[in-house]
Write a protein that holds these residues in place. Structure first.
Motif, mmCIF file in Angstrom:
data_model
loop_
_atom_site.group_PDB
_atom_site.id
_atom_site.type_symbol
_atom_site.label_atom_id
_atom_site.label_comp_id
_atom_site.label_asym_id
_atom_site.label_seq_id
_atom_site.Cartn_x
_atom_site.Cartn_y
_atom_site.Cartn_z
ATOM 1 N N GLN A 147 45.353 60.008 -71.547
ATOM 2 C CA GLN A 147 46.541 60.363 -70.752
ATOM 3 C C GLN A 147 46.637 59.501 -69.510
ATOM 4 O O GLN A 147 47.723 59.104 -69.098
ATOM 5 N N GLN B 115 35.576 59.152 -78.047
ATOM 6 C CA GLN B 115 36.375 60.001 -78.944
ATOM 7 C C GLN B 115 36.941 61.208 -78.201
ATOM 8 O O GLN B 115 38.098 61.586 -78.393
ATOM 9 N N CYS B 116 36.110 61.819 -77.370
ATOM 10 C CA CYS B 116 36.563 63.007 -76.630
ATOM 11 C C CYS B 116 37.689 62.658 -75.664
ATOM 12 O O CYS B 116 38.594 63.459 -75.443
ATOM 13 N N ASN C 16 43.168 60.429 -77.647
ATOM 14 C CA ASN C 16 44.226 61.376 -78.022
ATOM 15 C C ASN C 16 43.812 62.293 -79.170
ATOM 16 O O ASN C 16 44.518 63.251 -79.474
ATOM 17 N N ASP C 17 42.700 61.998 -79.810
ATOM 18 C CA ASP C 17 42.174 62.929 -80.810
ATOM 19 C C ASP C 17 41.387 64.060 -80.156
ATOM 20 O O ASP C 17 41.021 65.025 -80.828
ATOM 21 N N GLY C 18 41.072 63.886 -78.869
ATOM 22 C CA GLY C 18 40.313 64.904 -78.144
ATOM 23 C C GLY C 18 41.111 65.462 -76.988
ATOM 24 O O GLY C 18 42.279 65.803 -77.142
ATOM 25 N N SER C 19 40.472 65.504 -75.813
ATOM 26 C CA SER C 19 41.142 66.128 -74.665
ATOM 27 C C SER C 19 42.182 65.212 -74.027
ATOM 28 O O SER C 19 43.069 65.678 -73.331
#
Lengths: 305, 232
Positions: A17, A264-265, A268-271
């Motif tokens: 983000q 990964q976290c 956009n696949d995570g938080s």
């Protein structure tokens, strides 16, 4: 028995983000000794911090950097002091004094020095909606940050935390222990912070004596890591899985994998938020894991209740 | 390195999998509570069904584009009682809206609807990592049951208290002072003076919901979005 030693691995990734918004990350991580990552050290102080994202906290990235700097300095001094103390009561009292009032005072001093070196600009003041002559508390607010600190020396593991994020112990059997008490004010939306006037009262503490408690590893993380995890009890699964992986592959294996997991976290696949992790391994651990919990794929499409 | 033949399936996946049980986007729970009392019968209900059916694909498109959150939809209908119209939190892209219908002579048990929403916004029903929920209450009348107790139950839950709460009043009979107790202090009651205005208002609601996925979003940001789109 070999003298206790610790190996610290860290990883930090700017949240998707923030990247999409053209912003910088607001997390920070610090380790003492300064070159203490990736090899065994007899004593370590490790800190992660997460600067707040709201426009009022317009210098929170710097606030987080100052927080981990002050915290690791306080922790480093403690490693010497604690070794000379006679018992657990004295250790806990010394830790609370250092990680509470002293740490908060030194962080506020560091913020004041930073403001003296780099006064706020008209643009910063206007964007934050501050009055023309803001109070020192308003300016402290600009640097708002959480903090998680771990100090490990001899048989002692000392944890302190203000605000959200995670800190838990992984035993040699792969069980998760949370030495820090929960803070009911953390509702997933608001967080306590170093910048609040009663920051000392909001600090939480945990003391673990390794003479009576197995400690295989310690995880410190900002909330961008935990907020990516599907399971509500992810610490339980993480601890079981980590023990199984450590038993099978050894600690060095994590050096290449931890940054990928953190990335990964933060994706956009995570938080989608900044994610920072410090993973501390107790060097002498003989891992005795139970069954791993890793039945789920690493990325799930949904977040079912 | 172990020979491939000696490696288990678990070994082969360790490089791709992290400890902890998997990751996912943060859930954003969106609950619609819709008035199905008899006074909604006709144009109002027709327009409301059209508005919701139009809004959901817009939200789904936004969800695909932004990738920060997964919107999970539930819906409550209320008339002489409150009941789930969509009970399971359903990914917005999978919702196929079934039209709501009014029950003849039915009253407006809005308090019961708030209690039903409260039942799924407790700590044990919400994910720890969930974003602030978004709750939308749509009505053309006043509550005929105990609204205040229902609202108190809703606000006593962590999810209900943290949620962005938006009230949509339809027509002249809805009582703004009652709905304003439900709405966030920063978000005024949205008012549709005629049935044909409902779709525009719900589109504004979808914009507000989309704001809730932003880390650190607060109701002030939602109110700003509504102002920016000329809704309030």
């Amino acid at each position: 028995m070999a003298a206790p030693a610790w190996r610290v691995l860290t990883a930090s990734t700017v949240g998707a983000q923030h990247i999409a918004a053209g912003a910088t990350g607001e997390d920070a991580v610090g380790v003492w000794p300064p070159d203490g990552r990736g090899h065994d050290e007899p004593a370590v102080a490790v800190a992660v911090a997460d600067g707040h994202g709201h426009v009022r906290h317009f210098r929170s990235r710097r606030g987080a950097e100052l927080a981990v700097g002050v915290a690791t300095a306080v922790g480093a001094a403690l490693t010497t002091e604690i070794a000379a103390l006679p018992g657990p009561d004295q250790v806990e009292a010394a830790f609370r004094a250092a990680a509470g009032p002293e740490l908060v005072r030194r962080w506020r001093d560091a913020v004041e020095r930073d403001l003296a070196d780099r006064p706020i600009t008209d643009v910063e003041r206007d964007r934050a909606g501050l009055a023309p002559d803001p109070s020192i508390d308003d300016l402290m607010y600009a640097y708002g940050s959480t903090l998680v600190l771990a100090v490990a020396v001899a048989d002692w593991l000392l944890l302190a935390q203000i605000g959200d994020g995670d800190a838990f112990v992984i035993t040699d059997a792969g069980t998760a222990l949370r030495p820090l008490p929960p803070d009911p004010r953390l509702d997933g939306v608001v967080t306590t912070s170093l910048c609040q006037p009663d920051a000392v009262a909001a600090m939480r503490y945990g003391v673990v004596n390794r003479a009576g408690q197995s400690v295989g590893a310690v995880l410190l993380a900002t909330d961008g890591f935990g907020n990516a995890q599907v399971r509500n009890d992810w610490e339980t699964a993480f601890a079981a899985d980590l023990a199984a992986l450590a038993a099978r592959h050894g600690r060095s294996w994590f050096e290449t994998h931890l940054p990928r997991w953190v990335a990964q976290c933060a994706s956009n696949d995570g938080s989608g938020d900044d994610a920072t992790v410090a993973l501390m391994f107790a060097a002498e651990t003989a891992w005795k894991p139970g069954p791993a919990v890793r039945s789920a794929p690493s990325v799930q499409a949904g977040g079912a209740l | 390195m172990q020979p491939l033949a000696d490696r288990t399936a678990w070994d082969l996946t360790t490089s791709a999998m992290m400890p902890g049980g998997g990751i996912a986007k943060r859930p954003l729970h969106f609950i619609i509570a819709a008035d199905c009392s008899w006074s909604m019968n006709g144009d109002k209900m027709q327009s409301l069904n059209y508005a919701i059916a139009t809004m959901l694909p817009q939200l789904a498109a936004w969800e695909r584009a932004q990738e920060n959150a997964q919107v999970l939809v539930r819906a409550v209908r209320f008339d002489n009682r409150a009941a789930w119209h969509i009970e399971e939190p359903t990914p917005v892209g999978q919702v196929r809206w079934q039209p709501l219908r009014c029950e003849e002579r039915a009253l407006t048990h809005m308090g019961a609807a708030l209690r039903l929403m409260a039942s799924v916004l407790t700590t044990d029903r919400m994910e720890r990592r969930a974003l602030r929920p978004a709750l939308v209450l749509i009505t053309d009348g006043i509550a005929t049951d105990d609204f205040d107790t229902g609202l108190a139950e809703l606000l006593a839950t962590p999810g209900g208290a943290a949620a962005i709460r938006i009230a949509v009043a339809i027509g002249l009979d809805a009582r703004p002072e009652q709905l304003s107790k439900f709405s966030d202090a920063t978000v005024p009651v949205l008012h549709a003076s005629a049935a044909e205005e409902i779709p525009d208002l719900l589109m504004a609601v979808s914009i507000a919901v989309s704001r809730m996925s932003v880390v650190g979003a607060d109701p002030n940001a939602v109110a700003e979005q509504l102002r920016r789109h000329g809704i309030v």
